[in-house]
Scaffold this motif. Structure first.
Motif, mmCIF file in Angstrom:
data_model
loop_
_atom_site.group_PDB
_atom_site.id
_atom_site.type_symbol
_atom_site.label_atom_id
_atom_site.label_comp_id
_atom_site.label_asym_id
_atom_site.label_seq_id
_atom_site.Cartn_x
_atom_site.Cartn_y
_atom_site.Cartn_z
ATOM 1 N N TRP A 1 0.804 -1.226 0.000
ATOM 2 C CA TRP A 1 0.000 0.000 0.000
ATOM 3 C C TRP A 1 0.834 1.271 0.000
ATOM 4 C CZ3 TRP A 1 0.928 3.163 4.120
ATOM 5 C CH2 TRP A 1 1.523 2.572 5.246
ATOM 6 N N TYR A 2 2.024 1.249 0.627
ATOM 7 C CA TYR A 2 2.769 2.495 0.762
ATOM 8 C C TYR A 2 3.442 2.912 -0.535
ATOM 9 C CZ TYR A 2 6.052 -1.219 1.942
ATOM 10 O OH TYR A 2 6.770 -2.367 1.945
ATOM 11 N N LEU A 3 3.373 2.051 -1.558
ATOM 12 C CA LEU A 3 3.933 2.457 -2.851
ATOM 13 C C LEU A 3 2.842 2.805 -3.863
ATOM 14 C CD1 LEU A 3 6.907 -0.001 -3.213
ATOM 15 C CD2 LEU A 3 6.997 2.447 -2.898
ATOM 16 N N TYR A 4 1.558 2.806 -3.412
ATOM 17 C CA TYR A 4 0.475 3.119 -4.352
ATOM 18 C C TYR A 4 0.686 4.482 -5.002
ATOM 19 C CZ TYR A 4 -2.482 -0.749 -2.690
ATOM 20 O OH TYR A 4 -2.998 -1.964 -2.375
ATOM 21 N N TRP A 5 1.116 5.489 -4.208
ATOM 22 C CA TRP A 5 1.287 6.843 -4.767
ATOM 23 C C TRP A 5 2.294 6.826 -5.897
ATOM 24 C CZ3 TRP A 5 6.146 9.048 -4.518
ATOM 25 C CH2 TRP A 5 7.039 8.461 -3.620
ATOM 26 N N PHE B 1 13.410 -0.919 1.502
ATOM 27 C CA PHE B 1 13.394 -2.031 2.464
ATOM 28 C C PHE B 1 12.115 -2.849 2.281
ATOM 29 C CE2 PHE B 1 16.382 -1.518 6.214
ATOM 30 C CZ PHE B 1 16.627 -2.869 6.306
ATOM 31 N N GLY B 2 10.995 -2.128 2.291
ATOM 32 C CA GLY B 2 9.708 -2.805 2.149
ATOM 33 C C GLY B 2 9.608 -3.535 0.828
ATOM 34 N N TYR B 3 10.041 -2.862 -0.239
ATOM 35 C CA TYR B 3 9.944 -3.460 -1.580
ATOM 36 C C TYR B 3 10.794 -4.720 -1.684
ATOM 37 C CZ TYR B 3 10.255 -3.880 -6.623
ATOM 38 O OH TYR B 3 10.209 -4.364 -7.892
ATOM 39 N N THR B 4 12.050 -4.656 -1.231
ATOM 40 C CA THR B 4 12.913 -5.844 -1.339
ATOM 41 C C THR B 4 12.358 -6.987 -0.488
ATOM 42 O OG1 THR B 4 14.301 -4.914 0.386
ATOM 43 C CG2 THR B 4 15.046 -4.613 -1.851
#
Lengths: 255, 267
Positions: free
Chosen positions: A120-124, B183-186
């Motif tokens: 969710w935190y990459l939706y933007w 961090f979250g993505y990896t």
């Protein structure tokens, strides 16, 4: 042998310290620093200046001498921190016990899922990649676009992050509260709302709405929110700030 | 007259001349033993100096100065968001280190069969004692950290705490937010499930569309233009080696600057 032997001559048997006591000619450290040249001299002068500045600041009326620590770190502050930290960690543990994650099917390149989404935190950021409708085409190039749609999307990310990074260099002065600076508060509110609407744009196939309308609303909502914030804060400003800031600005005039 | 030279600093004699308890004797003996070898005293002096520099004089806090306690108490809870992101970072680090005992970033395939990585996550979730809970804690602390970091940024923005002496920390904060997202993505890619695979696909395409250096970035970060075993391995090493060191160091700098500059109090 007795202690009456004169010991003025230099002893070479290794038993002496070899340390010569300083006489009047020996410079002390501050004299050495004063005698330096060039960059180190500049450094010395600057440090002297800043030390004096510190001293002046300390003597100002709004500084208080405290030879004892104000609020005891142990046990008061530590206990409070421990309580807050345990509560917060407990909240995380509770969340993870109540809502454990799911495990989707293994990776399969031959089967595209209906919805591809990051966390969710990459939706933007994902939403900014979907702005190809705004990528300008030049009539000079025969309606061709200046850059590929996906390059445009990546560039949009760079622009947004870059703008946030230079905010402290655009908004200067001693104003701090939103009421003191309605414009920047409005920019902030517009940004918050934009991050939500652009996130909605990134999941547009989940939203039952015409995609063109959604694109328009994505930019319209933030502008409207910003305008409302600005109007509201301007209205509040007079009465609010008069009472609050009389003393404050007397001591710390705005630049 | 004795043959031994008289010692001006006869610490043992001095110790014997005093009536010391056993504890004090042991303490002093240890201290003298260490001090003879390492000259601890010099460093203690440094520490003492530092202590007094930090603590002797402090400015009146803003709220103290202007009697604002009753006006702005409602800002204060928001000032805990920075600590909250640090705490959840620590929780994520601990649970992640434990998960690392059981996870293997191996044999990434993309034909719908279970890979070693996927299998090891399934084992953690299905067979390991408290494994499911451990993974859940790791995931939730990561989510909470991202949320806390974003809210922390909003708090800093709306209280104007990024202003004059603190611009550098604002920019460091933006770097930290980006690192948190990476961090979250990896981490998102490590289970090598459908979601991970297609998120990775987007990542490769994003890096390929960077002008000029796109292909180089894709090679560096994803180990090629299509997702493969080297993608998984690179994501793993980024997640457990590079990012923890870099992020921890920058967090230390970030908090150190806050310590030096003081907290920007609510106005």
């Amino acid at each position: 042998m007795s202690d009456n032997d004169t010991n003025d001559d230099v002893r070479t048997d290794g038993s002496g310290t070899g340390i010569v006591a300083p006489d009047d000619e020996t410079p002390d450290w501050s004299e050495r620093k004063e005698r330096t040249q060039g960059l180190s001299r500049l450094t010395y002068e600057y440090f002297e200046r800043s030390r004096r500045e510190d001293q002046d600041l300390r003597q100002q009326s709004d500084y208080v001498e405290r030879d004892v620590l104000a609020f005891p770190a142990w046990p008061h502050e530590m206990m409070r921190n421990l309580a807050l930290t345990s509560f917060f960690v407990g909240m995380i543990l509770f969340l993870s016990a109540a809502l454990p994650p799911e495990m989707p099917a293994p990776a399969n390149a031959n089967q595209t899922p209906a919805i591809i989404l990051p966390d969710w935190y990459l939706y933007w950021s994902f939403g900014l990649l979907k702005l190809q409708n705004l990528n300008p085409s030049l009539s000079l190039l025969g309606g061709q676009k200046l850059m590929a749609d996906r390059t445009y999307g990546v560039l949009a990310n760079v622009v947004v992050v870059g703008f946030v990074a230079i905010v402290p260099f655009l908004n200067k002065g001693s104003a701090r509260r939103p009421v003191e600076q309605p414009f920047w508060a409005a920019v902030g509110m517009a940004g918050v709302v934009f991050s939500l609407t652009i996130a909605a744009l990134s999941v547009q196939n989940l939203i039952p709405m015409d995609s063109n309308l959604l694109l328009d609303l994505t930019f319209l909502f933030p502008i409207v929110t910003g305008a409302i914030t600005y109007a509201a804060l301007r209205t509040m400003r007079e009465g609010y700030m008069f009472n609050l800031n009389r003393r404050y600005y007397r001591l710390r005039p705005p630049k | 007259m004795s043959l031994e030279r008289k010692d001006d600093h006869d610490h043992n004699g001095w110790m014997e001349s005093r009536e010391l308890t056993l504890l004090e004797t042991i303490y002093l003996t240890t201290l003298m033993w260490l001090d003879k070898r390492l000259r601890v005293v010099d460093y203690l002096e440094l520490l003492e100096d530092l202590y007094y520099k930090v603590n002797m004089q402090m400015p009146k806090s803003h709220t103290e100065q202007y009697n604002l306690d009753n006006k702005f108490w409602y800002w204060y809870p928001l000032y805990a968001l920075g600590s909250f992101s640090t705490i959840s970072y620590i929780v994520a680090a601990i649970s992640g280190a434990l998960l690392g005992f059981y996870y293997a970033p191996a044999a990434a395939a993309s034909d719908g069969t279970m890979t070693v990585a996927y299998e090891s996550v399934m084992i953690i979730m299905g067979q390991l004692n408290l494994g499911y809970f451990l993974r859940s804690v790791h995931r939730w602390s990561a989510q909470v950290m991202v949320a806390a970091v974003f809210l922390h940024m909003l708090r800093v923005y709306f209280t104007g705490a990024y202003k004059e002496p603190r611009e550098i920390n604002w920019i460091i904060g933006i770097i930290l937010i980006s690192l948190t997202l990476v961090f979250g993505y990896t981490g998102y890619l490590l289970p090598w499930s459908q979601l991970s695979f297609w998120a990775g696909q987007i990542g490769v395409e994003m890096s390929l569309s960077i002008p000029l250096i796109g292909e180089w970035v894709a090679q560096l970060m994803f180990g090629g233009f299509t997702l493969s075993q080297s993608t998984l391995q690179r994501m793993y090493i980024l997640h457990v080696f590079f990012l923890p060191f870099i992020t921890t160091a920058i967090i230390a700098v970030h908090i150190g600057i806050v310590w030096m500059q003081g907290i920007a109090e609510p106005h």
